[in-house]
Design an enzyme around this catalytic site. Sequence first.
Site, mmCIF file in Angstrom:
data_model
loop_
_atom_site.group_PDB
_atom_site.id
_atom_site.type_symbol
_atom_site.label_atom_id
_atom_site.label_comp_id
_atom_site.label_asym_id
_atom_site.label_seq_id
_atom_site.Cartn_x
_atom_site.Cartn_y
_atom_site.Cartn_z
ATOM 1 N N HIS A 67 -42.962 59.938 -124.166
ATOM 2 C CA HIS A 67 -42.801 60.559 -124.805
ATOM 3 C C HIS A 67 -43.382 62.168 -124.795
ATOM 4 C CE1 HIS A 67 -42.014 62.969 -128.689
ATOM 5 N NE2 HIS A 67 -43.404 63.077 -128.886
ATOM 6 N N ASP A 84 -24.055 59.739 -143.578
ATOM 7 C CA ASP A 84 -24.488 61.051 -144.989
ATOM 8 C C ASP A 84 -25.417 59.903 -144.352
ATOM 9 O OD1 ASP A 84 -26.241 61.196 -147.354
ATOM 10 O OD2 ASP A 84 -24.731 60.563 -148.752
ATOM 11 N N GLU A 126 -35.576 65.135 -131.498
ATOM 12 C CA GLU A 126 -36.960 64.520 -131.203
ATOM 13 C C GLU A 126 -36.381 64.340 -129.621
ATOM 14 O OE1 GLU A 126 -38.708 62.018 -133.978
ATOM 15 O OE2 GLU A 126 -39.908 61.365 -132.318
ATOM 16 N N LYS A 176 -39.665 54.305 -139.870
ATOM 17 C CA LYS A 176 -39.332 55.233 -139.282
ATOM 18 C C LYS A 176 -38.399 54.728 -137.870
ATOM 19 C CE LYS A 176 -39.974 59.615 -137.705
ATOM 20 N NZ LYS A 176 -39.920 60.356 -136.522
HETATM 21 N N1 COA Z 1 -34.033 60.354 -119.906
HETATM 22 C C1 COA Z 1 -33.356 59.127 -120.432
HETATM 23 N N2 COA Z 1 -33.568 57.842 -120.004
HETATM 24 C C2 COA Z 1 -34.427 57.283 -119.356
HETATM 25 C C3 COA Z 1 -35.240 58.536 -118.892
HETATM 26 C C4 COA Z 1 -35.361 60.038 -119.363
HETATM 27 N N3 COA Z 1 -35.869 60.464 -119.228
HETATM 28 N N4 COA Z 1 -36.659 57.820 -118.229
HETATM 29 C C5 COA Z 1 -35.800 56.272 -118.223
HETATM 30 N N5 COA Z 1 -34.800 56.212 -119.464
HETATM 31 C C6 COA Z 1 -34.132 55.144 -119.659
HETATM 32 C C7 COA Z 1 -33.027 54.657 -118.673
HETATM 33 O O1 COA Z 1 -32.353 54.010 -119.589
HETATM 34 C C8 COA Z 1 -33.627 53.967 -117.418
HETATM 35 O O2 COA Z 1 -32.935 53.226 -116.599
HETATM 36 P P1 COA Z 1 -32.514 53.936 -115.854
HETATM 37 O O3 COA Z 1 -33.828 54.242 -114.169
HETATM 38 O O4 COA Z 1 -31.818 52.410 -114.655
HETATM 39 O O5 COA Z 1 -31.182 54.584 -115.545
HETATM 40 C C9 COA Z 1 -34.821 53.237 -118.232
HETATM 41 O O6 COA Z 1 -34.898 53.722 -119.452
HETATM 42 C C10 COA Z 1 -36.135 52.720 -117.558
HETATM 43 O O7 COA Z 1 -36.788 53.520 -116.630
HETATM 44 P P2 COA Z 1 -38.410 53.676 -116.141
HETATM 45 O O8 COA Z 1 -38.035 54.656 -115.767
HETATM 46 O O9 COA Z 1 -38.482 52.064 -116.542
HETATM 47 O O10 COA Z 1 -38.488 53.932 -117.982
HETATM 48 P P3 COA Z 1 -40.239 54.362 -118.290
HETATM 49 O O11 COA Z 1 -40.986 52.913 -118.225
HETATM 50 O O12 COA Z 1 -40.859 55.625 -117.428
HETATM 51 O O13 COA Z 1 -40.108 54.765 -119.568
HETATM 52 C C11 COA Z 1 -39.213 55.881 -121.315
HETATM 53 C C12 COA Z 1 -39.808 55.799 -120.319
HETATM 54 C C13 COA Z 1 -39.682 57.111 -122.546
HETATM 55 C C14 COA Z 1 -37.613 54.907 -121.943
HETATM 56 C C15 COA Z 1 -40.749 54.950 -122.318
HETATM 57 O O14 COA Z 1 -41.553 55.594 -122.306
HETATM 58 C C16 COA Z 1 -40.311 54.612 -123.984
HETATM 59 O O15 COA Z 1 -39.326 53.337 -124.160
HETATM 60 N N6 COA Z 1 -41.404 55.134 -124.361
HETATM 61 C C17 COA Z 1 -40.744 55.056 -126.569
HETATM 62 C C18 COA Z 1 -40.383 56.075 -127.232
HETATM 63 C C19 COA Z 1 -40.563 56.055 -128.057
HETATM 64 O O16 COA Z 1 -40.100 55.588 -128.556
HETATM 65 N N7 COA Z 1 -40.139 57.505 -128.889
HETATM 66 C C20 COA Z 1 -40.171 58.081 -130.500
HETATM 67 C C21 COA Z 1 -41.540 57.947 -130.485
HETATM 68 S S1 COA Z 1 -42.288 58.741 -130.326
#
Ligand code: COA
Length: 424
Positions: free
Chosen positions: A369, A273, A80, A257
């Site tokens: 997401h 597991d 995911e 979840k």
């Molecule tokens: N890949 C990996 N890590 C990522 C990333 C990507 N494309 N985008 C952000 N991150 C992580 C990194 O650790 C980043 O820190 P760094 O830039 O110092 O390396 C940190 O998140 C913060 O980055 P930022 O650009 O401020 O993130 P954002 O505000 O755009 O948030 C998510 C992006 C996806 C992290 C955020 O929307 C989130 O936490 N969403 C929840 C998703 C979730 O719970 N999914 C599961 C259920 S559907």
Amino acid sequence: MNSDLPGFYKMGLEDRLNEIKKIAHLTDEETNSLRTGGINWQTADLMIENVIGTTKMPIGIATYFTINKKDYVIPMAIEEPSVIAAASHAAKLARQGGGFTATSTEPMMIGQIQVIGIDDIRYAEKMVLANANNIKKIANKNDSTLIKLGGGAKGVETKILETERGRMLIVHLLVDVRDAMGANAVNTMCESVAPYIEELTGGKTRLKIISNLAVKRTVKAKAVWKKTVVGADVIDGILDAYAFAKADPYRCATNNKGCMNGIDAVMISTGNDFRAIEAGAHAFAALNGYKPLVKYELKEDDLVGTIELPMAVGIVGGTTKTNPIARIALKILGIKTARELGEIAACVGLANNFAALRAMVTDGIQKGHMKLHAKNIAITAGAKDTDVYVVAQKMAAEGNVSVSRATELLKELQREETEKTGNE
Ligand code: COA
């Protein structure tokens, strides 16, 4: 080890692997295993029945985790998108509040022996408790290695159940399984003590099996998200979300979840597991009416999140030896005990819960997401090679991540390509 790796996700695939190779001192053979994937065809045939092949899952690294003042880069296996980004994001924000702290109990599993057909059940119960030492001695004859390591059967408990099939005596054998998940050791011990329990009780034993509700093998983890880091609105929103989950099982199931997204990913990467962990987590959450696994409270304006759940994980036995990726994942974590692995997994569960709630009370879950899901959608629409990135980036920038939009964009790209070739 330093898990503070800003922009790790922006590195190319080879550079990212090389970075982890350096951090975890992986060999060339190990990095090749990560490139090509784990269990080979022949080994698979030795593991389960009726084998026809193997399947692969991506493994990524969660960054920024500091747990009990020690940094970890955490391998997570999951299909995911956004779960690993979310865990890293939450860990980055928690780092500014001192990171995570975690504690765990001794690795004590419960084996259950069901005894039926007893005439005097109270007397039978007394007999079992009076002979607990003998029961432990019989159990401990099975596993000399476990005993040498300080584990083994440590206690006997009983309870009487009124069931639709009459009264039953249930004997709990408490087994310290040290660094194993423990199912095999516990089941063998339960089966070996059953004849003696029949002798003591005059009853007949039916089931002799481990319980996945491992209430004596739990982990507690905590993190503080500072108001100065995440903002008062996020904290307020998360407290509202927590109240919703506490009051409503429909929300609570999805909330929990979210924790298991991260925990299962650590379990799968380390060859554990995950079904046992899932069963234990949800049964534990339901002990007094189904409740969120993570509790949130306000302390001096900051948000404190605490997770507690059973954690029957192993770093020896099971498939940890047969699955090369599991061994590499444990090496990357640099851990020495199953308890440490359980503590890490709980912190990841807490992080994923926080990140999902933070996203939902700010931009909504879909924004982050779908941005990360865009490449999968582009592939579904038929994009290949660099087109995947071009289509995904365009969809993310437009905020319209869908197969129909990806198909349109792909057609546009193909039209441009044909025109270009025609012009040349
Ligand atoms: N890949 C990996 N890590 C990522 C990333 C990507 N494309 N985008 C952000 N991150 C992580 C990194 O650790 C980043 O820190 P760094 O830039 O110092 O390396 C940190 O998140 C913060 O980055 P930022 O650009 O401020 O993130 P954002 O505000 O755009 O948030 C998510 C992006 C996806 C992290 C955020 O929307 C989130 O936490 N969403 C929840 C998703 C979730 O719970 N999914 C599961 C259920 S559907």
